[in-house]
Design a protein around this motif. Structure first.
Motif, PDB file in Angstrom:
ATOM      1  N   VAL A 115       0.833  -1.202   0.000  1.00 41.12           N
ATOM      2  CA  VAL A 115       0.000   0.000   0.000  1.00 41.12           C
ATOM      3  C   VAL A 115       0.869   1.254   0.000  1.00 41.12           C
ATOM      4  O   VAL A 115       2.026   1.220   0.387  1.00 41.12           O
ATOM      5  CB  VAL A 115      -0.938   0.047   1.236  1.00 41.12           C
ATOM      6  CG1 VAL A 115      -1.781  -1.187   1.347  1.00 41.12           C
ATOM      7  CG2 VAL A 115      -0.155   0.260   2.523  1.00 41.12           C
ATOM      8  N   ASN A 116       0.254   2.346  -0.431  1.00 39.57           N
ATOM      9  CA  ASN A 116       0.883   3.654  -0.313  1.00 39.57           C
ATOM     10  C   ASN A 116       0.057   4.435   0.707  1.00 39.57           C
ATOM     11  O   ASN A 116      -1.079   4.831   0.424  1.00 39.57           O
ATOM     12  CB  ASN A 116       0.894   4.372  -1.669  1.00 39.57           C
ATOM     13  CG  ASN A 116       1.627   5.698  -1.608  1.00 39.57           C
ATOM     14  OD1 ASN A 116       1.488   6.460  -0.656  1.00 39.57           O
ATOM     15  ND2 ASN A 116       2.402   5.992  -2.645  1.00 39.57           N
TER      16      ASN A 116
ATOM     17  N   THR B 267      -1.092   8.127  -0.439  1.00 39.17           N
ATOM     18  CA  THR B 267      -2.188   8.264  -1.413  1.00 39.17           C
ATOM     19  C   THR B 267      -3.403   7.428  -1.019  1.00 39.17           C
ATOM     20  O   THR B 267      -4.489   7.623  -1.560  1.00 39.17           O
ATOM     21  CB  THR B 267      -1.728   7.799  -2.815  1.00 39.17           C
ATOM     22  OG1 THR B 267      -1.350   6.417  -2.737  1.00 39.17           O
ATOM     23  CG2 THR B 267      -0.559   8.614  -3.317  1.00 39.17           C
TER      24      THR B 267
ATOM     25  N   ILE C 157      -3.681   4.262  -1.587  1.00 38.94           N
ATOM     26  CA  ILE C 157      -3.935   3.277  -2.648  1.00 38.94           C
ATOM     27  C   ILE C 157      -3.306   1.932  -2.294  1.00 38.94           C
ATOM     28  O   ILE C 157      -2.174   1.865  -1.819  1.00 38.94           O
ATOM     29  CB  ILE C 157      -3.411   3.803  -4.004  1.00 38.94           C
ATOM     30  CG1 ILE C 157      -4.341   4.899  -4.523  1.00 38.94           C
ATOM     31  CG2 ILE C 157      -3.283   2.687  -5.038  1.00 38.94           C
ATOM     32  CD1 ILE C 157      -3.846   5.651  -5.725  1.00 38.94           C
ATOM     33  N   LEU C 158      -4.072   0.876  -2.523  1.00 39.96           N
ATOM     34  CA  LEU C 158      -3.559  -0.492  -2.413  1.00 39.96           C
ATOM     35  C   LEU C 158      -3.182  -0.900  -3.841  1.00 39.96           C
ATOM     36  O   LEU C 158      -4.028  -0.846  -4.736  1.00 39.96           O
ATOM     37  CB  LEU C 158      -4.641  -1.419  -1.860  1.00 39.96           C
ATOM     38  CG  LEU C 158      -4.260  -2.889  -1.798  1.00 39.96           C
ATOM     39  CD1 LEU C 158      -3.514  -3.198  -0.523  1.00 39.96           C
ATOM     40  CD2 LEU C 158      -5.491  -3.777  -1.892  1.00 39.96           C
ATOM     41  N   TYR C 159      -1.922  -1.279  -4.044  1.00 43.35           N
ATOM     42  CA  TYR C 159      -1.468  -1.551  -5.419  1.00 43.35           C
ATOM     43  C   TYR C 159      -2.118  -2.807  -6.004  1.00 43.35           C
ATOM     44  O   TYR C 159      -2.580  -2.808  -7.129  1.00 43.35           O
ATOM     45  CB  TYR C 159       0.059  -1.688  -5.468  1.00 43.35           C
ATOM     46  CG  TYR C 159       0.777  -0.384  -5.211  1.00 43.35           C
ATOM     47  CD1 TYR C 159       0.655   0.690  -6.086  1.00 43.35           C
ATOM     48  CD2 TYR C 159       1.561  -0.209  -4.071  1.00 43.35           C
ATOM     49  CE1 TYR C 159       1.300   1.901  -5.840  1.00 43.35           C
ATOM     50  CE2 TYR C 159       2.212   0.993  -3.808  1.00 43.35           C
ATOM     51  CZ  TYR C 159       2.075   2.042  -4.706  1.00 43.35           C
ATOM     52  OH  TYR C 159       2.707   3.231  -4.455  1.00 43.35           O
ATOM     53  N   THR C 160      -2.128  -3.877  -5.237  1.00 39.42           N
ATOM     54  CA  THR C 160      -2.725  -5.123  -5.726  1.00 39.42           C
ATOM     55  C   THR C 160      -2.927  -6.079  -4.566  1.00 39.42           C
ATOM     56  O   THR C 160      -2.145  -6.068  -3.607  1.00 39.42           O
ATOM     57  CB  THR C 160      -1.830  -5.781  -6.814  1.00 39.42           C
ATOM     58  OG1 THR C 160      -2.339  -7.069  -7.128  1.00 39.42           O
ATOM     59  CG2 THR C 160      -0.401  -5.971  -6.335  1.00 39.42           C
TER      60      THR C 160
ATOM     61  N   TRP D 152      -8.373  -8.189  -6.159  1.00 36.51           N
ATOM     62  CA  TRP D 152      -7.956  -6.839  -6.546  1.00 36.51           C
ATOM     63  C   TRP D 152      -6.654  -6.923  -7.349  1.00 36.51           C
ATOM     64  O   TRP D 152      -5.572  -6.891  -6.803  1.00 36.51           O
ATOM     65  CB  TRP D 152      -7.770  -5.944  -5.317  1.00 36.51           C
ATOM     66  CG  TRP D 152      -9.053  -5.638  -4.597  1.00 36.51           C
ATOM     67  CD1 TRP D 152     -10.319  -5.855  -5.055  1.00 36.51           C
ATOM     68  CD2 TRP D 152      -9.199  -5.055  -3.299  1.00 36.51           C
ATOM     69  NE1 TRP D 152     -11.242  -5.454  -4.119  1.00 36.51           N
ATOM     70  CE2 TRP D 152     -10.593  -4.955  -3.033  1.00 36.51           C
ATOM     71  CE3 TRP D 152      -8.294  -4.609  -2.339  1.00 36.51           C
ATOM     72  CZ2 TRP D 152     -11.085  -4.429  -1.850  1.00 36.51           C
ATOM     73  CZ3 TRP D 152      -8.798  -4.076  -1.153  1.00 36.51           C
ATOM     74  CH2 TRP D 152     -10.174  -3.986  -0.907  1.00 36.51           C
TER      75      TRP D 152
ATOM     76  N   LYS E  73      -5.840  -4.795  -9.836  1.00 37.87           N
ATOM     77  CA  LYS E  73      -5.375  -3.445 -10.199  1.00 37.87           C
ATOM     78  C   LYS E  73      -5.386  -2.572  -8.952  1.00 37.87           C
ATOM     79  O   LYS E  73      -6.054  -2.903  -7.968  1.00 37.87           O
ATOM     80  CB  LYS E  73      -6.331  -2.850 -11.249  1.00 37.87           C
ATOM     81  CG  LYS E  73      -6.279  -3.572 -12.583  1.00 37.87           C
ATOM     82  CD  LYS E  73      -7.311  -2.997 -13.518  1.00 37.87           C
ATOM     83  CE  LYS E  73      -7.318  -3.764 -14.838  1.00 37.87           C
ATOM     84  NZ  LYS E  73      -8.513  -3.450 -15.638  1.00 37.87           N
ATOM     85  N   PRO E  74      -4.691  -1.428  -8.981  1.00 30.95           N
ATOM     86  CA  PRO E  74      -4.717  -0.535  -7.810  1.00 30.95           C
ATOM     87  C   PRO E  74      -6.139  -0.140  -7.399  1.00 30.95           C
ATOM     88  O   PRO E  74      -7.003   0.103  -8.246  1.00 30.95           O
ATOM     89  CB  PRO E  74      -3.918   0.680  -8.289  1.00 30.95           C
ATOM     90  CG  PRO E  74      -2.991   0.135  -9.324  1.00 30.95           C
ATOM     91  CD  PRO E  74      -3.779  -0.943 -10.031  1.00 30.95           C
TER      92      PRO E  74
ATOM     93  N   ASN F  21      -0.464  -2.232   5.042  1.00 28.41           N
ATOM     94  CA  ASN F  21      -0.371  -3.656   4.709  1.00 28.41           C
ATOM     95  C   ASN F  21      -0.750  -4.505   5.929  1.00 28.41           C
ATOM     96  O   ASN F  21      -0.448  -4.156   7.063  1.00 28.41           O
ATOM     97  CB  ASN F  21       1.067  -3.948   4.258  1.00 28.41           C
ATOM     98  CG  ASN F  21       1.355  -5.434   4.188  1.00 28.41           C
ATOM     99  OD1 ASN F  21       1.843  -6.008   5.149  1.00 28.41           O
ATOM    100  ND2 ASN F  21       1.033  -6.049   3.089  1.00 28.41           N
TER     101      ASN F  21
ATOM    102  N   LYS G 128       8.646   1.282  -2.322  1.00 29.89           N
ATOM    103  CA  LYS G 128       7.323   0.979  -2.891  1.00 29.89           C
ATOM    104  C   LYS G 128       6.490   0.083  -1.978  1.00 29.89           C
ATOM    105  O   LYS G 128       5.713  -0.750  -2.431  1.00 29.89           O
ATOM    106  CB  LYS G 128       7.459   0.356  -4.279  1.00 29.89           C
ATOM    107  CG  LYS G 128       6.201   0.591  -5.100  1.00 29.89           C
ATOM    108  CD  LYS G 128       6.293   0.166  -6.524  1.00 29.89           C
ATOM    109  CE  LYS G 128       4.935   0.443  -7.208  1.00 29.89           C
ATOM    110  NZ  LYS G 128       4.902  -0.046  -8.575  1.00 29.89           N
TER     111      LYS G 128
END
Length: 322
Positions: free
Chosen positions: A77-78, A81, A83-86, A92, A94-95, A114, A159
């Motif tokens: 995760v970021n 932002t 956003i969870l990347y995958t 899931w 895609k982000p 995470n 990342k």
């Protein structure tokens, strides 16, 4: 009502665990809902929001009573932002704008992280970490997860992939294939499935009598519990398997220890239920391979929070990262 609460959410492959938690980390109530993976998991976030709103109604709580929602999710995760990347195991691919979508649906502040990291935070705050500010958590479950806490905060890396302890290469030659696409990852030999695989290979190698051979013949599979139970009954093949497991795990943890010198390394997940049968040989291997100062100053402990580590760590996010 002056007391404020936090909602902790831990998204897993089968269920989403949720809890109403006091600011001091005490669980008031916990509940769970199924993880709805249909249509690439599009219903998961709306389901979580609906479940939280239902609980607020039941307990007569308004938004003013809640500090926010902390979420642990199974993927990189970021936090900035949201956003969870995958998270392929829940659909899931895609982000996903996890934070923003959940904030929009509930009207509450949301912080995401995470899932292995939130379990680590939970153990640091209220579990075996016992308030230590430098902790490495390793979860030996279906896979091997990890979280690295340095000076009281999670290490993320560039990342969000710091703490991927399960993907340290432990068998550099002729290792088993890992779901990440590499061969010989720690996960392939130290997870519940990895230990079982080591056991089946060991039984193929020799014809020594073993309780495990009989168990395998009768049930068609070997659980980590069956292997550790056999060790406690003096089974030689089982002892060899645990020796192998603790070699791989002890070496990986010693190398991590030598890089980070944490106060504690906390071992959780299903395999850790073996307790001292795992911990005693593991400590010996760790001591053998770690830098001497690390071997003396870093202790190995079994996690104490079990399935509650994730929701408690998620609540920590709201208290300290909100």
């Amino acid at each position: 009502m002056s007391e404020k609460f936090i909602i902790g959410v831990d998204i897993g492959g089968t269920t989403v665990k949720q809890a109403l938690i006091k600011e001091d980390g005490t669980i008031v109530e916990k509940w769970e809902i199924p993880t709805n993976k249909i249509n690439n998991g599009t219903q998961i976030i709306p389901d979580i929001a609906a479940s939280i709103q239902k609980k607020m109604l039941q307990r007569n709580l308004s938004k003013e009573h809640l500090l926010g929602i902390g979420v642990g999710a199974p993927g990189p995760v970021n936090m900035q932002t949201g956003i969870l990347y995958t998270a392929v195991n829940i659909g899931w691919e895609k982000p996903v704008a996890l934070r923003d979508e959940l904030q929009q649906l509930t009207g509450l502040s949301v912080v995401i992280e995470n899932d292995a990291n939130v379990a680590a935070l939970g153990e640091m705050w209220k579990g075996a970490g016992d308030g230590a500010r430098d902790v490495v958590c390793v979860t030996l479950g279906t896979g091997v997860g990890g979280g690295v806490i340095v000076n009281g905060d999670i290490a993320h890396g560039i990342k969000g992939a710091a703490g991927e302890i399960g993907h340290i290469t432990s068998v550099p030659v002729d290792g088993y294939y890992c779901n990440c696409g590499k061969y010989g990852c720690l996960e392939t030999v130290a997870s519940a499935t990895g230990v079982s695989r080591l056991a089946i290979d060991e039984l193929k190698k020799n014809n020594e009598p073993s309780i495990l051979r009989e168990t395998l013949h009768n049930t068609g599979h070997l659980s980590a519990k069956a292997i550790f139970d056999a060790v406690n009954q003096g089974d030689k093949a089982a002892a060899k398997i645990v020796d192998q497991l603790t070699f791989y795990l002890g070496l990986a943890l010693a190398n991590l220890g030598s890089a980070l010198n944490p106060e504690k390394i906390v071992i959780g997940g299903g395999v850790s239920k073996a307790g001292e049968t795992l911990l005693t040989p593991l400590r010996a291997k760790f001591k053998q391979y770690a830098f001497p100062t690390v071997a003396e100053s870093t202790t190995l402990e079994i996690a104490t929070l079990g399935n509650d580590a994730g929701v408690i760590g998620a609540a920590w996010l709201i208290k300290y990262k909100h």
